[in-house]
Motif scaffolding. Sequence first.
Motif, mmCIF file in Angstrom:
data_model
loop_
_atom_site.group_PDB
_atom_site.id
_atom_site.type_symbol
_atom_site.label_atom_id
_atom_site.label_comp_id
_atom_site.label_asym_id
_atom_site.label_seq_id
_atom_site.Cartn_x
_atom_site.Cartn_y
_atom_site.Cartn_z
ATOM 1 N N TYR A 95 0.829 -1.210 0.000
ATOM 2 C CA TYR A 95 0.000 0.000 0.000
ATOM 3 C C TYR A 95 0.860 1.256 0.000
ATOM 4 O O TYR A 95 0.446 2.305 0.484
ATOM 5 N N SER A 98 -0.434 4.614 -2.423
ATOM 6 C CA SER A 98 -1.384 5.595 -1.887
ATOM 7 C C SER A 98 -0.778 6.387 -0.736
ATOM 8 O O SER A 98 -1.008 7.602 -0.607
ATOM 9 N N CYS A 153 -8.697 10.520 -0.657
ATOM 10 C CA CYS A 153 -9.561 9.363 -0.912
ATOM 11 C C CYS A 153 -8.738 8.093 -1.106
ATOM 12 O O CYS A 153 -9.095 7.015 -0.598
ATOM 13 N N ALA A 154 -7.633 8.207 -1.841
ATOM 14 C CA ALA A 154 -6.784 7.037 -2.076
ATOM 15 C C ALA A 154 -6.170 6.547 -0.773
ATOM 16 O O ALA A 154 -6.116 5.325 -0.519
ATOM 17 N N TRP A 155 -5.713 7.470 0.073
ATOM 18 C CA TRP A 155 -5.097 7.053 1.324
ATOM 19 C C TRP A 155 -6.136 6.513 2.300
ATOM 20 O O TRP A 155 -5.839 5.593 3.087
ATOM 21 N N ALA A 156 -7.347 7.036 2.278
ATOM 22 C CA ALA A 156 -8.409 6.493 3.129
ATOM 23 C C ALA A 156 -8.688 5.032 2.771
ATOM 24 O O ALA A 156 -8.851 4.175 3.653
ATOM 25 N N LYS A 157 -8.744 4.745 1.458
ATOM 26 C CA LYS A 157 -8.925 3.355 1.026
ATOM 27 C C LYS A 157 -7.699 2.521 1.364
ATOM 28 O O LYS A 157 -7.814 1.360 1.824
ATOM 29 N N SER A 160 -7.682 1.636 5.070
ATOM 30 C CA SER A 160 -8.641 0.565 5.357
ATOM 31 C C SER A 160 -8.044 -0.808 5.022
ATOM 32 O O SER A 160 -8.212 -1.779 5.783
ATOM 33 N N ASP A 161 -7.314 -0.877 3.911
ATOM 34 C CA ASP A 161 -6.674 -2.143 3.537
ATOM 35 C C ASP A 161 -5.524 -2.495 4.479
ATOM 36 O O ASP A 161 -5.293 -3.673 4.782
#
Length: 293
Positions: A95, A98, A153-157, A160-161
């Motif tokens: 990850y 992001s 938005c990308a870092w929020a997703k 979560s991962d």
Amino acid sequence: MDVVNQLVAQGQFTVLKQPLGFIKVLQWIFAIFAFSTCGSYSGMFKMRVECKNRTESNLGIEVEFEYPFRLHQVYFDATTCKGGKPDRSFLIGDYSSSAEFFVTIAVFSFLYSMAALSVYCFILEKYRENCKGAQIDFVVSAVFAFMWLVSSCAWAKGLSDVKTATDPERVITFIPACEDPENSCSEVYDAKVSGLNTSVAFGFINLILWIGNLWFVFKETGWMAALSGTYVPSQEKQPAPDTFAQGGYAQQDPYAGSQGGYQPEYGQQGGYNEEGGYSQGYEQQPTSYTNQM
């Protein structure tokens, strides 16, 4: 301190009290919070494996991970409950894209905000000259607002991962010894990700600040006056006024005074009479002749 006091006395920092400069200060501060809470993160979670043979149990399996969250490179050793060499397992997921994108936008926002504040404080007149500086500032601010939206938005997703990939209950399933029902596996404690949650919050706060700043920069561009139609072009040169018409003077007869001294007085305007001749339309007053000897 003397230099700072002198600049304050000269009004160099008065723009910081205005929305244009004050919001830029907030952008600078929250950009620091965004990349520091994400880029400096390191966490750890702990698990335990109790084997049927207590001597082979491992009650403290610690797994550490950190920014930029290339979890597929993170591994840990766990007992096999069968004696011999411990079994090595890896986490799943990468990850870094992001996370690094988010931190990069935060760093560049910090640098641009600092540069813009320097321009506001020291060369504000050149910034407003011909509105070119404000127009460039508006375009760059719009780009940063969009980048904050995408990166947040990308870092929020991605976060979560990361939480899913570092959940001890999920990681336990990767340990071969935990597949044996005679062995007992459980988590000791989860990783603390409150700092990462804060970084996401700072990302969206920066998004709000950059969008809000667009309005105040837009007012400096001069585009508002052009859109509202308040621009007044320079007037064309008007012809010289007719001094005779404005002054109310009647046109003089060029032949006046050349007929032996009588002075005709004009009344109505001329026109053509019934006989086809032209009448000048004035009534001739009785004249007097003076014979000179």
